[in-house]
Design a protein around this motif. Structure first.
Motif, PDB file in Angstrom:
ATOM      1  N   GLU A  98       5.785  -1.661 -12.334  1.00  0.00           N
ATOM      2  CA  GLU A  98       4.913  -2.065 -11.226  1.00  0.00           C
ATOM      3  C   GLU A  98       5.735  -2.460  -9.997  1.00  0.00           C
ATOM      4  OE1 GLU A  98       2.429  -5.141 -12.869  1.00  0.00           O
ATOM      5  OE2 GLU A  98       0.897  -3.708 -13.503  1.00  0.00           O
ATOM      6  N   SER A  99       6.828  -3.171 -10.248  1.00  0.00           N
ATOM      7  CA  SER A  99       7.698  -3.570  -9.134  1.00  0.00           C
ATOM      8  C   SER A  99       8.303  -2.338  -8.469  1.00  0.00           C
ATOM      9  CB  SER A  99       8.824  -4.480  -9.617  1.00  0.00           C
ATOM     10  OG  SER A  99       8.307  -5.689 -10.090  1.00  0.00           O
ATOM     11  N   SER A 100       8.743  -1.384  -9.320  1.00  0.00           N
ATOM     12  CA  SER A 100       9.334  -0.152  -8.783  1.00  0.00           C
ATOM     13  C   SER A 100       8.299   0.633  -7.996  1.00  0.00           C
ATOM     14  CB  SER A 100       9.884   0.723  -9.904  1.00  0.00           C
ATOM     15  OG  SER A 100      10.928   0.062 -10.576  1.00  0.00           O
ATOM     16  N   GLU A 101       7.084   0.739  -8.518  1.00  0.00           N
ATOM     17  CA  GLU A 101       6.024   1.458  -7.818  1.00  0.00           C
ATOM     18  C   GLU A 101       5.705   0.773  -6.481  1.00  0.00           C
ATOM     19  OE1 GLU A 101       2.864   1.587 -10.712  1.00  0.00           O
ATOM     20  OE2 GLU A 101       3.598   3.456 -11.600  1.00  0.00           O
ATOM     21  N   SER A 102       5.717  -0.525  -6.523  1.00  0.00           N
ATOM     22  CA  SER A 102       5.434  -1.290  -5.299  1.00  0.00           C
ATOM     23  C   SER A 102       6.507  -1.015  -4.257  1.00  0.00           C
ATOM     24  CB  SER A 102       5.359  -2.780  -5.632  1.00  0.00           C
ATOM     25  OG  SER A 102       5.141  -3.535  -4.475  1.00  0.00           O
ATOM     26  N   CYS A 103       7.768  -1.008  -4.700  1.00  0.00           N
ATOM     27  CA  CYS A 103       8.889  -0.726  -3.795  1.00  0.00           C
ATOM     28  C   CYS A 103       8.753   0.679  -3.238  1.00  0.00           C
ATOM     29  CB  CYS A 103      10.221  -0.874  -4.516  1.00  0.00           C
ATOM     30  SG  CYS A 103      10.711  -2.585  -4.746  1.00  0.00           S
ATOM     31  N   LEU A 104       8.416   1.650  -4.106  1.00  0.00           N
ATOM     32  CA  LEU A 104       8.290   3.041  -3.654  1.00  0.00           C
ATOM     33  C   LEU A 104       7.148   3.180  -2.642  1.00  0.00           C
ATOM     34  CD1 LEU A 104       8.770   5.080  -6.976  1.00  0.00           C
ATOM     35  CD2 LEU A 104      10.292   5.033  -4.976  1.00  0.00           C
ATOM     36  N   SER A 105       6.074   2.475  -2.876  1.00  0.00           N
ATOM     37  CA  SER A 105       4.935   2.514  -1.943  1.00  0.00           C
ATOM     38  C   SER A 105       5.354   1.956  -0.585  1.00  0.00           C
ATOM     39  CB  SER A 105       3.770   1.676  -2.476  1.00  0.00           C
ATOM     40  OG  SER A 105       3.207   2.293  -3.606  1.00  0.00           O
TER      41      SER A 105
END
Length: 109
Positions: A98-105
């Protein structure tokens, strides 16, 4: 008088003979009952021995089942511990994703 005594003696002997025969009959009946009781006692003792043997087998089997149950409970505790550890690892990885997805977003946005 001697004749009277002889008759009385004869009667007494006959009475004793009857009593003796009755006593012999009673002794025969009691002897049969004793043998019957002995046979019943032998049979009951045999059944008791069989019951004791079956009880020992049952107790032994019960101990085996109790041991298996104890081992199964221990396995369940171990598996529960492993499941808790895996859940923690899953939650940690999920959080990282989730953190990685948030960063990518944020990077895309």
């Amino acid at each position: 008088q001697l004749r009277k005594l002889n008759n009385t003696f004869t009667l007494k002997v006959e009475e004793l003979d009857v009593i003796s025969r009755e006593a012999e009959d009673s002794i025969r009946k009691l002897t049969k009952e004793i043998f019957s009781c002995k046979a019943s006692l032998t049979d009951a003792t045999s059944r008791l021995d069989e019951t004791k043997a079956a009880l020992k087998e049952s107790e032994s089997a019960n101990r085996g089942v109790m041991q298996e149950l104890k081992e199964s409970r221990e396995k369940v505790r171990l598996l529960e511990g492993q499941a808790a550890t895996q859940k923690e690892e899953y939650d940690s990885l999920h959080h990282k994703i989730e953190s990685s997805e948030s960063c990518l977003s944020e990077m895309d946005g």
